[in-house]
Design a protein around this motif. Structure first.
Motif, PDB file in Angstrom:
ATOM      1  N   GLU A 217     -82.634  58.213 -24.250  1.00  0.00           N
ATOM      2  CA  GLU A 217     -81.232  58.029 -23.873  1.00  0.00           C
ATOM      3  C   GLU A 217     -80.629  56.790 -24.541  1.00  0.00           C
ATOM      4  O   GLU A 217     -79.477  56.806 -24.982  1.00  0.00           O
ATOM      5  CB  GLU A 217     -81.108  57.863 -22.355  1.00  0.00           C
ATOM      6  CG  GLU A 217     -81.139  59.160 -21.582  1.00  0.00           C
ATOM      7  CD  GLU A 217     -80.788  58.931 -20.123  1.00  0.00           C
ATOM      8  OE1 GLU A 217     -79.713  58.374 -19.859  1.00  0.00           O
ATOM      9  OE2 GLU A 217     -81.595  59.298 -19.255  1.00  0.00           O
ATOM     10  N   ALA A 218     -81.425  55.727 -24.629  1.00  0.00           N
ATOM     11  CA  ALA A 218     -80.916  54.468 -25.167  1.00  0.00           C
ATOM     12  C   ALA A 218     -80.774  54.484 -26.683  1.00  0.00           C
ATOM     13  O   ALA A 218     -79.915  53.775 -27.236  1.00  0.00           O
ATOM     14  CB  ALA A 218     -81.839  53.320 -24.747  1.00  0.00           C
ATOM     15  N   HIS A 219     -81.576  55.280 -27.375  1.00  0.00           N
ATOM     16  CA  HIS A 219     -81.630  55.180 -28.834  1.00  0.00           C
ATOM     17  C   HIS A 219     -81.236  56.460 -29.568  1.00  0.00           C
ATOM     18  O   HIS A 219     -81.188  56.451 -30.813  1.00  0.00           O
ATOM     19  CB  HIS A 219     -83.044  54.774 -29.269  1.00  0.00           C
ATOM     20  CG  HIS A 219     -83.464  53.424 -28.776  1.00  0.00           C
ATOM     21  ND1 HIS A 219     -82.999  52.256 -29.338  1.00  0.00           N
ATOM     22  CD2 HIS A 219     -84.294  53.062 -27.759  1.00  0.00           C
ATOM     23  CE1 HIS A 219     -83.539  51.222 -28.691  1.00  0.00           C
ATOM     24  NE2 HIS A 219     -84.321  51.685 -27.735  1.00  0.00           N
ATOM     25  N   VAL A 220     -80.986  57.541 -28.845  1.00  0.00           N
ATOM     26  CA  VAL A 220     -80.672  58.821 -29.484  1.00  0.00           C
ATOM     27  C   VAL A 220     -79.386  59.376 -28.871  1.00  0.00           C
ATOM     28  O   VAL A 220     -79.177  59.273 -27.659  1.00  0.00           O
ATOM     29  CB  VAL A 220     -81.837  59.826 -29.300  1.00  0.00           C
ATOM     30  CG1 VAL A 220     -81.461  61.192 -29.857  1.00  0.00           C
ATOM     31  CG2 VAL A 220     -83.105  59.310 -29.985  1.00  0.00           C
ATOM     32  N   ASP A 221     -78.566  59.986 -29.695  1.00  0.00           N
ATOM     33  CA  ASP A 221     -77.323  60.592 -29.220  1.00  0.00           C
ATOM     34  C   ASP A 221     -77.643  61.968 -28.645  1.00  0.00           C
ATOM     35  O   ASP A 221     -77.539  63.000 -29.328  1.00  0.00           O
ATOM     36  CB  ASP A 221     -76.328  60.703 -30.380  1.00  0.00           C
ATOM     37  CG  ASP A 221     -74.920  61.071 -29.926  1.00  0.00           C
ATOM     38  OD1 ASP A 221     -74.783  61.594 -28.805  1.00  0.00           O
ATOM     39  OD2 ASP A 221     -73.972  60.853 -30.700  1.00  0.00           O
ATOM     40  N   VAL A 222     -78.012  61.993 -27.358  1.00  0.00           N
ATOM     41  CA  VAL A 222     -78.479  63.241 -26.743  1.00  0.00           C
ATOM     42  C   VAL A 222     -77.322  64.229 -26.563  1.00  0.00           C
ATOM     43  O   VAL A 222     -77.534  65.454 -26.603  1.00  0.00           O
ATOM     44  CB  VAL A 222     -79.202  62.964 -25.404  1.00  0.00           C
ATOM     45  CG1 VAL A 222     -80.455  62.130 -25.659  1.00  0.00           C
ATOM     46  CG2 VAL A 222     -78.298  62.294 -24.401  1.00  0.00           C
ATOM     47  N   GLU A 223     -76.105  63.722 -26.355  1.00  0.00           N
ATOM     48  CA  GLU A 223     -74.960  64.623 -26.229  1.00  0.00           C
ATOM     49  C   GLU A 223     -74.702  65.351 -27.549  1.00  0.00           C
ATOM     50  O   GLU A 223     -74.430  66.553 -27.577  1.00  0.00           O
ATOM     51  CB  GLU A 223     -73.695  63.849 -25.820  1.00  0.00           C
ATOM     52  CG  GLU A 223     -73.718  63.331 -24.400  1.00  0.00           C
ATOM     53  CD  GLU A 223     -74.275  61.912 -24.308  1.00  0.00           C
ATOM     54  OE1 GLU A 223     -74.892  61.450 -25.310  1.00  0.00           O
ATOM     55  OE2 GLU A 223     -74.115  61.287 -23.251  1.00  0.00           O
ATOM     56  N   ARG A 224     -74.797  64.618 -28.648  1.00  0.00           N
ATOM     57  CA  ARG A 224     -74.559  65.242 -29.950  1.00  0.00           C
ATOM     58  C   ARG A 224     -75.623  66.294 -30.261  1.00  0.00           C
ATOM     59  O   ARG A 224     -75.320  67.348 -30.841  1.00  0.00           O
ATOM     60  CB  ARG A 224     -74.550  64.167 -31.037  1.00  0.00           C
ATOM     61  CG  ARG A 224     -74.055  64.670 -32.391  1.00  0.00           C
ATOM     62  CD  ARG A 224     -73.879  63.502 -33.352  1.00  0.00           C
ATOM     63  NE  ARG A 224     -73.325  63.933 -34.624  1.00  0.00           N
ATOM     64  CZ  ARG A 224     -73.099  63.127 -35.656  1.00  0.00           C
ATOM     65  NH1 ARG A 224     -73.365  61.829 -35.541  1.00  0.00           N
ATOM     66  NH2 ARG A 224     -72.605  63.598 -36.781  1.00  0.00           N
ATOM     67  N   LEU A 225     -76.855  66.023 -29.864  1.00  0.00           N
ATOM     68  CA  LEU A 225     -77.914  67.003 -30.083  1.00  0.00           C
ATOM     69  C   LEU A 225     -77.672  68.265 -29.273  1.00  0.00           C
ATOM     70  O   LEU A 225     -77.941  69.381 -29.742  1.00  0.00           O
ATOM     71  CB  LEU A 225     -79.283  66.395 -29.737  1.00  0.00           C
ATOM     72  CG  LEU A 225     -79.811  65.368 -30.735  1.00  0.00           C
ATOM     73  CD1 LEU A 225     -81.123  64.772 -30.246  1.00  0.00           C
ATOM     74  CD2 LEU A 225     -80.005  65.996 -32.116  1.00  0.00           C
ATOM     75  N   TYR A 226     -77.157  68.117 -28.060  1.00  0.00           N
ATOM     76  CA  TYR A 226     -76.848  69.309 -27.270  1.00  0.00           C
ATOM     77  C   TYR A 226     -75.722  70.106 -27.921  1.00  0.00           C
ATOM     78  O   TYR A 226     -75.756  71.347 -27.942  1.00  0.00           O
ATOM     79  CB  TYR A 226     -76.484  68.932 -25.835  1.00  0.00           C
ATOM     80  CG  TYR A 226     -76.146  70.136 -24.975  1.00  0.00           C
ATOM     81  CD1 TYR A 226     -77.034  71.211 -24.865  1.00  0.00           C
ATOM     82  CD2 TYR A 226     -74.931  70.207 -24.299  1.00  0.00           C
ATOM     83  CE1 TYR A 226     -76.730  72.319 -24.094  1.00  0.00           C
ATOM     84  CE2 TYR A 226     -74.620  71.313 -23.519  1.00  0.00           C
ATOM     85  CZ  TYR A 226     -75.520  72.365 -23.426  1.00  0.00           C
ATOM     86  OH  TYR A 226     -75.219  73.471 -22.669  1.00  0.00           O
TER      87      TYR A 226
END
Length: 483
Positions: A217-226
């Motif tokens: 969560e802190a280091h990866v754009d999880v929203e963009r990956l979704y």
């Protein structure tokens, strides 16, 4: 009907690059931050990573393997099991294009094309800068049909290192860097042999998964990956068959025991689900705590690490004796790898022989290096309770043990066309209604496996009923044909 479930594959340039940790953390982050229901899949023959993915997603993890399964089997299983989820997350194995030959047959890349899944490449950036751009470029251009959509940089040394890496990768490739993971001092996921320690043996299970999710969560754009997953290309709904949920006649009422504990833990959920879909009741048994084997119609003993629990298994004399007595009475037993070790006279490790069930006429010696590792192809050369002679099966093996001190002759069901097996060229030791092999089979690719296990259980139940004079319910006509 069109299948539109969002999907994403996490791949890498090689094993050990960090794709498993990214996959685990992303599943946890998607659940925690976005509230998504995640169905995980693991490419290749893998139990341990799949076990961790199941923990992280709070959902069974299924395997997809182009060597063990045909395209129809893969598509059917994938669509059936991910339908209705918010997102399907597929973890690749080894390098993106690594397969069984120089053409990359059965690779993660080929699987991604079959599933029309966008690929996120995890790149270990240790001691490199612009070379990272060249590596991504090679992956992009080797097969333009692979939808390489993003890059995650792993083991980045600091801000300057990140800046040079990000600029070079994005400018050369036009592919976004959606995450940068720093080097870590603490390893929350120790390894054994060539993979992670199984989740059942991890002392800080919940903490490790939670902290990894926080890191992603802190280091990866999880929203963009979704959003990338949501842009997956729709695909046609495959025709179902076999492991993918087609209607098949069943033989209800048989009880199949499954040894499942800290020692025996390697079971594909598809195998267990298929047995249940064929009408079997599964009875889970702890080999180290159970006092005796319950009343069963068949027993399935999968793989695992019995060598890490030798004192407990060997110390449960009553249970081992009850298994031996049931086998002598004709109980059908299908055993894979660790199961074969369990049925031997004993396992030699640490200078000691630890007694096991003792129905197979050999001991098993633990070694420091793998004694068999990779895919197997087995020709059935002897009729046995589970397979008819003449068939060819595809499986896999990974064992640090070997058979030693054989007394008498061994009766083999399989001639190996590929793999190591029990003895050079042979696998599948038969004894009464036991079949014990170093090879693992997957029910989605080898549909005759589950039907064979249930068929053996039906026969044994009928025999028990005849001996006791019990009248069993008459099976449906279609039941007998199928089994």
């Amino acid at each position: 009907m069109i299948f539109k479930t969002p999907r994403l594959m996490i791949a890498a340039l090689s094993g050990g690059a960090g794709k498993t940790l990214v996959s685990l953390g992303l599943a946890a982050a998607w659940r925690r931050r976005l509230g998504l229901s995640v169905v995980p899949f693991k490419k290749g023959p893998d139990y341990i990573d799949a076990g961790w993915l199941a923990m992280s997603a709070d959902h069974p993890c299924y395997n997809l393997d182009p060597f063990l399964m045909g395209p129809r089997d893969i598509l059917g299983s994938f669509v059936r099991r991910s339908h209705g989820a918010d997102v399907a997350l597929i973890e690749g194995n080894r390098g993106l294009y690594d397969g069984v030959d120089a053409d990359g047959t059965c690779s993660s890349a080929e699987l991604s094309k079959l599933l029309k899944a966008p690929v996120v490449l995890v790149l270990d950036a240790t001691k490199m800068t612009r070379t990272a751009a060249a590596l991504v470029l090679g992956c992009r251009t080797l097969d333009p049909l692979v939808n390489l959509s993003a890059v995650i940089l792993n083991r980045v040394a600091g801000a300057r290192h990140e800046r040079v890496l990000r600029d070079s990768v994005e400018r050369v490739n036009g592919v976004p860097v959606v995450g940068v993971l720093p080097k870590e001092r603490e390893n929350l996921f120790p390894e054994r042999h060539m993979g992670l320690v199984p989740p059942q043996e991890h002392g800080r299970l919940t903490e490790a998964v939670a902290r990894l999710g926080e890191k992603i969560e802190a280091h990866v754009d999880v929203e963009r990956l979704y959003e990338m997953a949501r842009r997956s290309e729709p695909m046609g709904w495959p025709a179902f068959g076999g492991c993918d949920g087609a209607s098949r006649p069943t033989a209800c009422g048989v009880r199949i025991g499954v040894l499942r504990d800290g020692a025996f833990q390697f079971y594909y959920p598809e195998n267990l689900e298929t047995l249940q879909e064929l009408g079997a009741e599964l009875v889970v048994i702890d080999s180290m705590r159970a006092s005796h084997l319950p009343d069963l119609d068949a027993l399935y003993v999968g793989g695992g690490f019995p060598e890490t629990h030798l004192v407990q298994i060997a110390g449960n004399d009553r249970f081992r004796a009850s298994v031996r007595e049931a086998i002598e009475a004709g109980l059908p037993v299908y055993a894979e790898c660790g199961g074969l070790m369990f049925l031997s006279r004993g396992i030699r490790a640490g200078g000691r022989l630890h007694p096991m069930v003792g129905v197979l006429p050999f001991e098993v010696q633990m070694a420091r290096k793998p004694q068999g590792h990779g895919y197997t192809v087995l020709e059935t050369v002897k009729d046995n309770p589970f397979f008819s002679r003449g068939g060819v099966l595809r499986g896999h093996e990974f064992h640090y043990s070997r058979v030693v001190n054989v007394t008498g002759s061994l009766d083999f069901a399989f001639r190996l066309k590929k793999g190591c097996g029990v003895l050079e060229g042979w696998d599948g030791v038969c004894y009464k209604n036991v079949l014990a092999s170093y090879s693992h089979l997957h029910a989605c690719g080898q549909k005759e496996w589950a039907e064979g296990v249930v068929r053996a259980a039906v026969r044994y139940r009928s025999r028990k009923a005849a001996v006791s004079g019990t009248v069993l319910p008459a099976p449906e006509a279609s039941e007998v044909k199928a089994l």
